[in-house]
Design a protein around this motif. Structure first.
Motif, PDB file in Angstrom:
ATOM      1  N   GLY A  87       1.182  -1.022   0.047  1.00  0.00           N
ATOM      2  CA  GLY A  87      -0.534  -0.098   0.379  1.00  0.00           C
ATOM      3  C   GLY A  87       1.131   1.280   0.258  1.00  0.00           C
ATOM      4  N   ASN A  88       1.646   1.496   0.280  1.00  0.00           N
ATOM      5  CA  ASN A  88       2.544   2.155   1.280  1.00  0.00           C
ATOM      6  C   ASN A  88       3.526   2.074  -0.520  1.00  0.00           C
ATOM      7  OD1 ASN A  88       2.236   2.731   3.021  1.00  0.00           O
ATOM      8  ND2 ASN A  88       4.112   1.617   4.370  1.00  0.00           N
ATOM      9  N   ILE A  89       3.439   1.692  -1.349  1.00  0.00           N
ATOM     10  CA  ILE A  89       4.620   1.682  -2.891  1.00  0.00           C
ATOM     11  C   ILE A  89       3.632   2.314  -3.730  1.00  0.00           C
ATOM     12  CG2 ILE A  89       5.694   0.092  -4.305  1.00  0.00           C
ATOM     13  CD1 ILE A  89       6.936  -1.379  -2.254  1.00  0.00           C
ATOM     14  N   LEU A  90       2.538   1.763  -3.313  1.00  0.00           N
ATOM     15  CA  LEU A  90       1.226   2.302  -4.935  1.00  0.00           C
ATOM     16  C   LEU A  90       1.223   3.658  -4.341  1.00  0.00           C
ATOM     17  CD1 LEU A  90       0.172   0.960  -6.460  1.00  0.00           C
ATOM     18  CD2 LEU A  90      -2.101  -0.059  -5.183  1.00  0.00           C
ATOM     19  N   ALA A  91       1.029   4.216  -2.882  1.00  0.00           N
ATOM     20  CA  ALA A  91       0.365   5.385  -2.641  1.00  0.00           C
ATOM     21  C   ALA A  91       1.474   6.226  -2.917  1.00  0.00           C
ATOM     22  CB  ALA A  91       0.071   5.285  -0.904  1.00  0.00           C
ATOM     23  N   LYS A  92       3.091   6.170  -2.600  1.00  0.00           N
ATOM     24  CA  LYS A  92       4.015   6.621  -3.310  1.00  0.00           C
ATOM     25  C   LYS A  92       3.808   6.637  -4.570  1.00  0.00           C
ATOM     26  CE  LYS A  92       8.957   7.345  -3.152  1.00  0.00           C
ATOM     27  NZ  LYS A  92       9.964   6.560  -2.447  1.00  0.00           N
ATOM     28  N   GLY A  93       3.940   5.191  -5.711  1.00  0.00           N
ATOM     29  CA  GLY A  93       3.947   5.724  -7.151  1.00  0.00           C
ATOM     30  C   GLY A  93       2.589   6.519  -7.840  1.00  0.00           C
ATOM     31  N   VAL A 144       1.536  11.156 -26.347  1.00  0.00           N
ATOM     32  CA  VAL A 144       2.175   9.917 -26.579  1.00  0.00           C
ATOM     33  C   VAL A 144       3.530   9.748 -26.146  1.00  0.00           C
ATOM     34  CG1 VAL A 144       3.284   7.984 -28.228  1.00  0.00           C
ATOM     35  CG2 VAL A 144       1.538   9.547 -29.254  1.00  0.00           C
ATOM     36  N   ALA A 145       4.394  10.848 -25.742  1.00  0.00           N
ATOM     37  CA  ALA A 145       5.282  10.157 -25.286  1.00  0.00           C
ATOM     38  C   ALA A 145       5.545  10.065 -23.569  1.00  0.00           C
ATOM     39  CB  ALA A 145       6.161  11.504 -25.343  1.00  0.00           C
ATOM     40  N   GLU A 146       4.770  11.281 -23.071  1.00  0.00           N
ATOM     41  CA  GLU A 146       3.773  11.429 -21.658  1.00  0.00           C
ATOM     42  C   GLU A 146       2.898  10.070 -21.068  1.00  0.00           C
ATOM     43  OE1 GLU A 146       4.381  13.358 -18.814  1.00  0.00           O
ATOM     44  OE2 GLU A 146       5.731  13.830 -20.033  1.00  0.00           O
ATOM     45  N   SER A 147       2.345   9.543 -22.175  1.00  0.00           N
ATOM     46  CA  SER A 147       1.211   8.272 -22.293  1.00  0.00           C
ATOM     47  C   SER A 147       2.284   7.022 -21.769  1.00  0.00           C
ATOM     48  CB  SER A 147       0.114   7.854 -23.008  1.00  0.00           C
ATOM     49  OG  SER A 147      -1.240   9.527 -23.316  1.00  0.00           O
ATOM     50  N   THR A 148       2.790   7.027 -22.617  1.00  0.00           N
ATOM     51  CA  THR A 148       3.770   5.768 -22.257  1.00  0.00           C
ATOM     52  C   THR A 148       4.800   5.891 -21.200  1.00  0.00           C
ATOM     53  OG1 THR A 148       3.875   6.029 -25.420  1.00  0.00           O
ATOM     54  CG2 THR A 148       5.747   4.259 -23.454  1.00  0.00           C
ATOM     55  N   LYS A 149       5.092   6.809 -20.977  1.00  0.00           N
ATOM     56  CA  LYS A 149       6.059   7.408 -19.722  1.00  0.00           C
ATOM     57  C   LYS A 149       4.638   7.323 -18.149  1.00  0.00           C
ATOM     58  CE  LYS A 149       7.102  11.121 -17.360  1.00  0.00           C
ATOM     59  NZ  LYS A 149       7.560  12.554 -17.542  1.00  0.00           N
ATOM     60  N   MET A 150       3.359   7.547 -18.783  1.00  0.00           N
ATOM     61  CA  MET A 150       3.056   7.041 -17.508  1.00  0.00           C
ATOM     62  C   MET A 150       2.353   5.559 -17.499  1.00  0.00           C
ATOM     63  SD  MET A 150       0.561  10.079 -16.996  1.00  0.00           S
ATOM     64  CE  MET A 150       1.064  12.054 -17.348  1.00  0.00           C
ATOM     65  N   SER A 151       1.807   4.954 -19.026  1.00  0.00           N
ATOM     66  CA  SER A 151       1.580   3.583 -18.319  1.00  0.00           C
ATOM     67  C   SER A 151       2.909   2.833 -18.040  1.00  0.00           C
ATOM     68  CB  SER A 151       1.352   2.845 -19.962  1.00  0.00           C
ATOM     69  OG  SER A 151       0.364   3.493 -20.281  1.00  0.00           O
ATOM     70  N   GLU A 152       4.261   2.843 -18.734  1.00  0.00           N
ATOM     71  CA  GLU A 152       5.479   2.153 -18.219  1.00  0.00           C
ATOM     72  C   GLU A 152       5.818   2.628 -16.222  1.00  0.00           C
ATOM     73  OE1 GLU A 152       8.452   4.214 -20.421  1.00  0.00           O
ATOM     74  OE2 GLU A 152       7.902   2.597 -22.066  1.00  0.00           O
ATOM     75  N   TYR A 153       5.360   3.355 -15.761  1.00  0.00           N
ATOM     76  CA  TYR A 153       5.486   4.165 -14.107  1.00  0.00           C
ATOM     77  C   TYR A 153       4.282   3.858 -13.757  1.00  0.00           C
ATOM     78  CZ  TYR A 153       6.275   6.774 -10.618  1.00  0.00           C
ATOM     79  OH  TYR A 153       6.652   7.000  -8.573  1.00  0.00           O
ATOM     80  N   GLY A 154       3.334   3.504 -14.536  1.00  0.00           N
ATOM     81  CA  GLY A 154       2.338   2.388 -13.871  1.00  0.00           C
ATOM     82  C   GLY A 154       2.066   1.128 -13.579  1.00  0.00           C
ATOM     83  N   LEU A 155       2.225   0.584 -14.675  1.00  0.00           N
ATOM     84  CA  LEU A 155       3.283  -0.014 -14.760  1.00  0.00           C
ATOM     85  C   LEU A 155       4.174  -1.116 -13.321  1.00  0.00           C
ATOM     86  CD1 LEU A 155       2.755  -3.662 -15.650  1.00  0.00           C
ATOM     87  CD2 LEU A 155       4.838  -2.995 -17.941  1.00  0.00           C
ATOM     88  N   LYS A 156       5.330  -0.577 -13.484  1.00  0.00           N
ATOM     89  CA  LYS A 156       6.693  -0.236 -12.405  1.00  0.00           C
ATOM     90  C   LYS A 156       6.041  -0.190 -11.188  1.00  0.00           C
ATOM     91  CE  LYS A 156      10.620   1.928 -11.059  1.00  0.00           C
ATOM     92  NZ  LYS A 156      10.890   3.104 -10.658  1.00  0.00           N
ATOM     93  N   VAL A 157       5.289   0.809 -10.868  1.00  0.00           N
ATOM     94  CA  VAL A 157       4.743   1.259  -9.588  1.00  0.00           C
ATOM     95  C   VAL A 157       4.137  -0.421  -8.910  1.00  0.00           C
ATOM     96  CG1 VAL A 157       2.831   1.538  -7.976  1.00  0.00           C
ATOM     97  CG2 VAL A 157       4.401   3.490  -9.286  1.00  0.00           C
ATOM     98  N   ALA A 158       2.787  -0.976 -10.029  1.00  0.00           N
ATOM     99  CA  ALA A 158       2.213  -2.012  -9.710  1.00  0.00           C
ATOM    100  C   ALA A 158       3.071  -3.061  -9.556  1.00  0.00           C
ATOM    101  CB  ALA A 158       1.182  -2.158 -11.090  1.00  0.00           C
ATOM    102  N   ASN A 159       4.254  -3.750 -10.333  1.00  0.00           N
ATOM    103  CA  ASN A 159       5.179  -4.896 -10.029  1.00  0.00           C
ATOM    104  C   ASN A 159       5.577  -4.262  -8.567  1.00  0.00           C
ATOM    105  OD1 ASN A 159       4.756  -5.732 -12.083  1.00  0.00           O
ATOM    106  ND2 ASN A 159       6.367  -4.676 -13.400  1.00  0.00           N
TER     107      ASN A 159
END
Length: 182
Positions: A87-93, A144-159
């Motif tokens: 939860g902490n990791i997810l909140a920070k992400g 497109v660049a920001e969407s890609t960056k946010m998607s990658e970051y979202g996936l990284k946070v989820a992992n």
């Protein structure tokens, strides 16, 4: 005539026979008491052994139950810790993702203002179309660049958030199924 009644003669009792009978009876009673005492002692010893064995089994069972309880309590604590960590990791992400989205929105607003100013200062219709086309291309590329960056970051946070949960699940499976497999 006077008759006197004869008194019956008292049989002579052989004291030796009575003493022998008493001695034999005494021996019989002593043997019965001894046998009864021996049986009682054996029963007491067997009862003590049974009580000791039962006590030992109860102590072993109690220790096993208490250990299992302690293990489950520790496992539960570890599980809660894993969820809190995730939860902490997810909140920070999400906080970082929100900051990124806000920065993107702010940059887009600034670009819109700059484009609006440029459009107001355009001298020809051709300049308007050129400014608008450049703005649309830049915004599309940025989106497109920001969407890609946010998607990658979202996936990284989820992992990253899933890692403590996965580690706890692996530890739980190992703890419960490793003894069974062995």
């Amino acid at each position: 005539m006077t008759t006197t009644a004869k008194k019956p003669a008292t049989p002579k009792v052989d004291m030796k026979q009575i003493e022998d009978a008493v001695a034999i009876s005494k021996q019989s009673v002593e043997k019965m008491v001894k046998a009864s005492t021996d049986n009682y002692d054996q029963a007491v010893a067997a009862t003590k052994e049974a009580v000791a064995a039962t006590k030992e089994q109860i102590e072993k069972a109690s220790a096993a139950v208490l250990k299992a309880y302690d293990d489950m309590a520790a496992l539960n604590k570890d599980g809660v810790d894993a969820y809190v960590s995730a939860g902490n990791i997810l909140a920070k992400g999400m906080e970082e993702l929100s900051k990124s989205m806000f920065a993107f929105a702010q940059a887009s607003a600034e670009a819109n203002v700059a484009t609006a100013k440029a459009l107001m200062g355009a001298k020809t219709v051709n300049d308007v179309f050129t400014i608008q086309a450049e703005f649309a291309r830049t915004q599309f590329d940025t989106m497109v660049a920001e969407s890609t960056k946010m998607s990658e970051y979202g996936l990284k946070v989820a992992n990253e958030a899933f890692e403590p949960l996965q580690a706890q699940a692996n530890a739980t499976v190992e703890k419960f199924f490793k003894p069974v497999a062995a």
